[in-house]
Design a protein around this motif. Sequence first.
Motif, short mmCIF file in Angstrom:
data_model
loop_
_atom_site.label_atom_id
_atom_site.label_comp_id
_atom_site.label_asym_id
_atom_site.label_seq_id
_atom_site.Cartn_x
_atom_site.Cartn_y
_atom_site.Cartn_z
N GLN A 47 0.79 -1.18 -0.12
CA GLN A 47 0.07 0.05 -0.02
C GLN A 47 0.60 1.20 0.08
O GLN A 47 0.59 2.33 -0.57
N GLU A 80 0.49 4.48 -3.20
CA GLU A 80 -0.11 5.83 -2.71
C GLU A 80 0.88 6.91 -2.61
O GLU A 80 0.65 8.00 -2.47
N GLY A 85 -0.39 8.70 0.34
CA GLY A 85 -1.55 9.36 -0.02
C GLY A 85 -1.58 10.24 -0.77
O GLY A 85 -2.79 10.73 -1.23
N PRO A 103 -11.51 9.25 0.14
CA PRO A 103 -12.46 8.07 0.70
C PRO A 103 -13.52 8.49 0.93
O PRO A 103 -14.48 7.64 1.05
N TRP A 157 -9.61 -0.38 -3.65
CA TRP A 157 -8.59 0.73 -2.90
C TRP A 157 -9.13 1.05 -1.25
O TRP A 157 -8.43 1.04 -0.38
N GLU A 158 -10.55 0.97 -1.41
CA GLU A 158 -11.24 1.20 0.13
C GLU A 158 -10.72 0.10 1.02
O GLU A 158 -10.61 0.48 2.21
N HIS A 189 -7.21 0.62 2.20
CA HIS A 189 -7.23 2.02 2.90
C HIS A 189 -7.81 1.60 4.46
O HIS A 189 -7.43 2.27 5.35
N PRO A 209 -4.70 -1.06 6.43
CA PRO A 209 -3.70 -1.09 5.51
C PRO A 209 -2.46 -2.21 6.08
O PRO A 209 -1.70 -2.64 5.11
#
Length: 314
Positions: free
Chosen positions: A2, A6, A9, A45, A222-223, A226, A229
């Motif tokens: 992860q 990202e 993020g 999100p 993705w959710e 997230h 993680p």
Amino acid sequence: MQQNQEEDGKAAEPDDSLFRRFIPEIDHRTTGEVLAHPGFAQMRPVYIATTMAHYELTVLPGHWQSTAGRVAALGAIICNDAVFDPADRATWPTLARFKQSVSVFGLTSPRQIDEIVARLVATGYLTMERSPADGRVRLLRPTAALLAWDREVLAAYYGALRLLYPETGYGLALTRDPAFQRAQRGASTTMFPVIGRFLAANTDLLPFYSMNNGVRVLLLLWEATHTAPTAPVREGDLAGLRPRFGFSRSHVRNVLAAGEEHGLVARAAQTGLGLTPRGMTALDRFIADTLSSHDMTYRMALQALEAAPLRAYG
């Protein structure tokens, strides 16, 4: 994995071409501006959770699985009705006009369009009324239930935009104002070719538009990564969402396999499934394109309301 997906993020720096306006003469936040906003990662999100809720089986008009073609068809029905003027035959929301509008997106066949109309009529979201001016013509009119669903959808998109641009507020959308809805959807009729272009330009997502919940499976992936993680995500975790969206384990497997084939999804024994940087870039552009177009139509709707207040649906 992860962490690599990202970069803590942060969205990748958008391409210069994404800072061009969809319609040059309309001042609006561009896709590039939305992507480059420092609050984009925090907004993501919220966008996924609030917008996805309106495409669940029990919520989506027709109560079936969501595809890009079906969603585009719902939008075309509402937008065509927004500009309907009984005195102007060119604006009549006929089946032929509806098919012409939807064809711009290139996501549905004529047979699928007929199925969509039949399903919406059967489930109480669409009526086919005879025109008082010409009894031979049937008009496709959204019911109160379809319009109420659409106001909630608009509120979700503008709620995400307000997180980035609180100074704009987007109050008329967030208060579910019917007159604003009509003005915004009327303005959106000019956006059909624009929407078709930005969907097509995001080439990495093209294979997923026609798959039931294709893009949404990627958003849910993705959710899932997230939300937890440190926990590996497996196919079964997404298939477990079947009661919400109706997709089976085999369908999830097919979407994820397509994602791997196109370089958007990766899997590892220890970390499970996740989006690649390329997959994140494609989804983030999808989100930013959507929000940019909604910012533009909000401004267009305000201009329309100031010039000539429109009647609400009814």
